[in-house]
Design an enzyme around this catalytic site. Sequence first.
Site, PDB file in Angstrom:
ATOM      1  N   TYR A   1      24.292  14.839  18.595  1.00  0.00           N
ATOM      2  CA  TYR A   1      23.700  13.515  18.821  1.00  0.00           C
ATOM      3  C   TYR A   1      22.344  13.654  19.514  1.00  0.00           C
ATOM      4  O   TYR A   1      21.395  12.961  19.177  1.00  0.00           O
ATOM      5  CB  TYR A   1      24.634  12.631  19.662  1.00  0.00           C
ATOM      6  CG  TYR A   1      24.137  11.208  19.717  1.00  0.00           C
ATOM      7  CD1 TYR A   1      24.519  10.286  18.734  1.00  0.00           C
ATOM      8  CD2 TYR A   1      23.257  10.781  20.705  1.00  0.00           C
ATOM      9  CE1 TYR A   1      24.036   8.987  18.748  1.00  0.00           C
ATOM     10  CE2 TYR A   1      22.765   9.488  20.717  1.00  0.00           C
ATOM     11  CZ  TYR A   1      23.159   8.588  19.737  1.00  0.00           C
ATOM     12  OH  TYR A   1      22.666   7.307  19.747  1.00  0.00           O
TER      13      TYR A   1
ATOM     14  N   PHE B   1      -2.081  -1.738   2.519  1.00  0.00           N
ATOM     15  CA  PHE B   1      -0.872  -1.237   1.876  1.00  0.00           C
ATOM     16  C   PHE B   1       0.246  -2.224   2.214  1.00  0.00           C
ATOM     17  O   PHE B   1       0.279  -2.769   3.312  1.00  0.00           O
ATOM     18  CB  PHE B   1      -0.511   0.182   2.323  1.00  0.00           C
ATOM     19  CG  PHE B   1       0.697   0.698   1.589  1.00  0.00           C
ATOM     20  CD1 PHE B   1       0.594   1.036   0.252  1.00  0.00           C
ATOM     21  CD2 PHE B   1       1.934   0.770   2.205  1.00  0.00           C
ATOM     22  CE1 PHE B   1       1.727   1.449  -0.459  1.00  0.00           C
ATOM     23  CE2 PHE B   1       3.059   1.186   1.505  1.00  0.00           C
ATOM     24  CZ  PHE B   1       2.946   1.531   0.169  1.00  0.00           C
ATOM     25  N   THR B   2       1.165  -2.421   1.268  1.00  0.00           N
ATOM     26  CA  THR B   2       2.151  -3.508   1.378  1.00  0.00           C
ATOM     27  C   THR B   2       2.885  -3.531   2.728  1.00  0.00           C
ATOM     28  O   THR B   2       2.790  -4.503   3.470  1.00  0.00           O
ATOM     29  CB  THR B   2       3.173  -3.391   0.237  1.00  0.00           C
ATOM     30  OG1 THR B   2       3.699  -2.066   0.247  1.00  0.00           O
ATOM     31  CG2 THR B   2       2.518  -3.658  -1.105  1.00  0.00           C
TER      32      THR B   2
ATOM     33  N   ASP C   1      -2.785   6.498   8.599  1.00  0.00           N
ATOM     34  CA  ASP C   1      -1.615   6.534   7.732  1.00  0.00           C
ATOM     35  C   ASP C   1      -1.730   7.837   6.933  1.00  0.00           C
ATOM     36  O   ASP C   1      -2.406   7.903   5.911  1.00  0.00           O
ATOM     37  CB  ASP C   1      -1.604   5.310   6.804  1.00  0.00           C
ATOM     38  CG  ASP C   1      -0.368   5.277   5.910  1.00  0.00           C
ATOM     39  OD1 ASP C   1       0.256   6.347   5.724  1.00  0.00           O
ATOM     40  OD2 ASP C   1      -0.026   4.202   5.396  1.00  0.00           O
TER      41      ASP C   1
ATOM     42  N   LYS D   1       6.750  11.368   0.820  1.00  0.00           N
ATOM     43  CA  LYS D   1       5.618  11.691  -0.076  1.00  0.00           C
ATOM     44  C   LYS D   1       5.242  13.169   0.131  1.00  0.00           C
ATOM     45  O   LYS D   1       5.956  14.041  -0.343  1.00  0.00           O
ATOM     46  CB  LYS D   1       4.440  10.749   0.202  1.00  0.00           C
ATOM     47  CG  LYS D   1       4.807   9.305   0.534  1.00  0.00           C
ATOM     48  CD  LYS D   1       5.259   8.482  -0.628  1.00  0.00           C
ATOM     49  CE  LYS D   1       5.732   7.070  -0.348  1.00  0.00           C
ATOM     50  NZ  LYS D   1       5.204   6.198   0.622  1.00  0.00           N
TER      51      LYS D   1
ATOM     52  N   ARG E   1       1.019  -3.086  -9.629  1.00  0.00           N
ATOM     53  CA  ARG E   1       0.238  -3.136  -8.387  1.00  0.00           C
ATOM     54  C   ARG E   1      -0.888  -4.120  -8.645  1.00  0.00           C
ATOM     55  O   ARG E   1      -2.000  -3.762  -8.978  1.00  0.00           O
ATOM     56  CB  ARG E   1      -0.330  -1.762  -8.004  1.00  0.00           C
ATOM     57  CG  ARG E   1       0.718  -0.771  -7.524  1.00  0.00           C
ATOM     58  CD  ARG E   1       0.991  -0.844  -6.025  1.00  0.00           C
ATOM     59  NE  ARG E   1       2.108  -1.670  -5.674  1.00  0.00           N
ATOM     60  CZ  ARG E   1       2.974  -1.394  -4.689  1.00  0.00           C
ATOM     61  NH1 ARG E   1       2.882  -0.293  -4.009  1.00  0.00           N
ATOM     62  NH2 ARG E   1       3.923  -2.230  -4.389  1.00  0.00           N
TER      63      ARG E   1
ATOM     64  N   PHE F   1       7.373  -8.228  -4.689  1.00  0.00           N
ATOM     65  CA  PHE F   1       7.375  -7.390  -5.897  1.00  0.00           C
ATOM     66  C   PHE F   1       8.674  -6.616  -6.069  1.00  0.00           C
ATOM     67  O   PHE F   1       9.040  -6.268  -7.181  1.00  0.00           O
ATOM     68  CB  PHE F   1       6.183  -6.420  -5.874  1.00  0.00           C
ATOM     69  CG  PHE F   1       6.117  -5.546  -4.663  1.00  0.00           C
ATOM     70  CD1 PHE F   1       5.547  -6.013  -3.492  1.00  0.00           C
ATOM     71  CD2 PHE F   1       6.642  -4.259  -4.672  1.00  0.00           C
ATOM     72  CE1 PHE F   1       5.498  -5.217  -2.356  1.00  0.00           C
ATOM     73  CE2 PHE F   1       6.601  -3.456  -3.553  1.00  0.00           C
ATOM     74  CZ  PHE F   1       6.028  -3.950  -2.380  1.00  0.00           C
TER      75      PHE F   1
HETATM   76  C1  LIG Z   1       5.302   4.797   1.295  1.00  0.00           C
HETATM   77  C2  LIG Z   1       4.187   4.415   2.184  1.00  0.00           C
HETATM   78  C3  LIG Z   1       4.402   3.783   3.409  1.00  0.00           C
HETATM   79  C4  LIG Z   1       5.772   3.314   3.848  1.00  0.00           C
HETATM   80  O1  LIG Z   1       6.653   4.353   3.998  1.00  0.00           O
HETATM   81  P1  LIG Z   1       8.237   4.238   3.653  1.00  0.00           P
HETATM   82  O2  LIG Z   1       8.754   5.595   3.907  1.00  0.00           O
HETATM   83  O3  LIG Z   1       8.348   3.785   2.239  1.00  0.00           O
HETATM   84  O4  LIG Z   1       8.799   3.224   4.587  1.00  0.00           O
HETATM   85  C5  LIG Z   1       3.306   3.537   4.203  1.00  0.00           C
HETATM   86  N1  LIG Z   1       2.057   3.856   3.824  1.00  0.00           N
HETATM   87  C6  LIG Z   1       1.804   4.461   2.647  1.00  0.00           C
HETATM   88  C7  LIG Z   1       0.405   4.822   2.272  1.00  0.00           C
HETATM   89  C8  LIG Z   1       2.856   4.753   1.789  1.00  0.00           C
HETATM   90  O5  LIG Z   1       2.609   5.313   0.607  1.00  0.00           O
END
Ligand SMILES: *Cc1c(COP(=O)(O)O)cnc(C)c1O
Length: 465
Positions: free
Chosen positions: A79, A131-132, A222, A265, A389, A456
């Site tokens: 833990y 970004f969303t 980011d 990613k 998109r 979306f």
């Molecule tokens: C995927 C992504 C996020 C969000 O991350 P999640 O792991 O899907 O929550 C944030 N910024 C960018 C540029 C992304 O591609």
Amino acid sequence: MAKKKVVVEAAWAEPFKIKVVEPIKMTTKDYRLKCVEEAGYNTFLLKSEDVYIDLLTDSGTNAMSDRQWAGMMMGDEAYAGSRNFYSLWDNVKKYYGMPYFVPTHQGRAAEHMVSQILIKKGDYVPGNMYFTTTRLHQELAGATFVDVIIDEAHNPDSEHPFKGNVDLKKLDKLVKEVGADKIPYICIAGPVNMAGGQPFSMQNLKDVQTFCKEHKIKMWFDATRACENAFFIQEREKGYADKTIPQILKEMCSFFEGLWVSAKKDLMVNIGGILATRNKKVYEKARNMVVVYEGLHTYGGLAGRDMEAMAIGMEEMVEYDNIRMRVKQVEYAGKQLEKHGVPIVRPIGGHAIFLNANKFLSHLPKEQFRAQTLASEIYIESGVRAMERGVVSAGRDPKTGDHRYPKLELVRLTFPRRVYTQAHIDVMVEAIVKVYKNRKNVKGLKMTYEPEYLRFFQARFDRLK
Ligand SMILES: *Cc1c(COP(=O)(O)O)cnc(C)c1O
């Protein structure tokens, strides 16, 4: 230094061989028509088993290496104080150069914490295009997002090599309008997903830093696809051809107070995220918040084995052959489409090909969701799954409630890392060229269901007659 050690200079061929395979279902066009209707013409709502080549996203869809799978067996599921947490932390320091870090279950969990910690109600957060999930968390924390990316980013035909760059004039205008004290930080991503996977340059980071220092504005990164950005800098920016990917990555990160990463990613795992910073106060707040929303600060919603796979993925993401194959595979796909005149966003991006739906389906009025329509047509034709998109992703303006019509109305074909072969790409190209040749017969869509947030993912549509 093993920077440009390639077997055959001209080939981007895979620097790995296949050890485990997953069969995929072959379907007919009639079957897919039924599937897409049941899914409300939203590719997010398709069952994955009905998809032949899945280019919906590169998020969490990566193939892990044998080393990563072996690492999974070394999970320390304690833990508190798991060994894997410490190996991950070591690599966060080594590759991103940040001393403090908390693991999170995904990138958006880190975005949530950063937004809540840094933003006060009524603030403004500039960024190099939205970004969303990033923008939504900024808005939920009470801020207004302001796009300060260069104009070229909104032009799908511009050949600018660094369309992810920040426009300092736009940033200066915002500071003059609202005052620097209303801007807690500037948020920079790279390559910029919504602009077509376009990188920023190191020079631009230097210029932004000079400006931000003068106005006491913080910089946050980011860094979700930072290695792709590092590769583009190595390829395109003067003075970087002889630097290694890890050197460039570290230099990029050096400009920022902190960063977040969706490990789904660059890190080539299936789940995970990171919040890392050099600001101890922000770190302490995040470490406290993580126990409320995620789990203890030494696992952050992840299993020990997940953190081990992330730590190993971090070592693999900066390997030259890996990142080169990734970017060059995408380039290969884009060049094949261009040969047939299919309109795509230029230059070809790092993680995806973006079809220009405004040109592709120019006969449809924009109210009929050109990109959403195109994504469903591609699925019907071939079983290839892509993603909208455009206006559906852009959502509604929180003040007026109107659709936000972005200049870019795109369909994204995103490539999972180490998953598909060149033959798969050739099939995808063939299918899209077929839809392109038949484009004048394509009918538009109308929206029949719309959720409140990030619509979306769950919106539904009907085909117009
Ligand atoms: C995927 C992504 C996020 C969000 O991350 P999640 O792991 O899907 O929550 C944030 N910024 C960018 C540029 C992304 O591609």
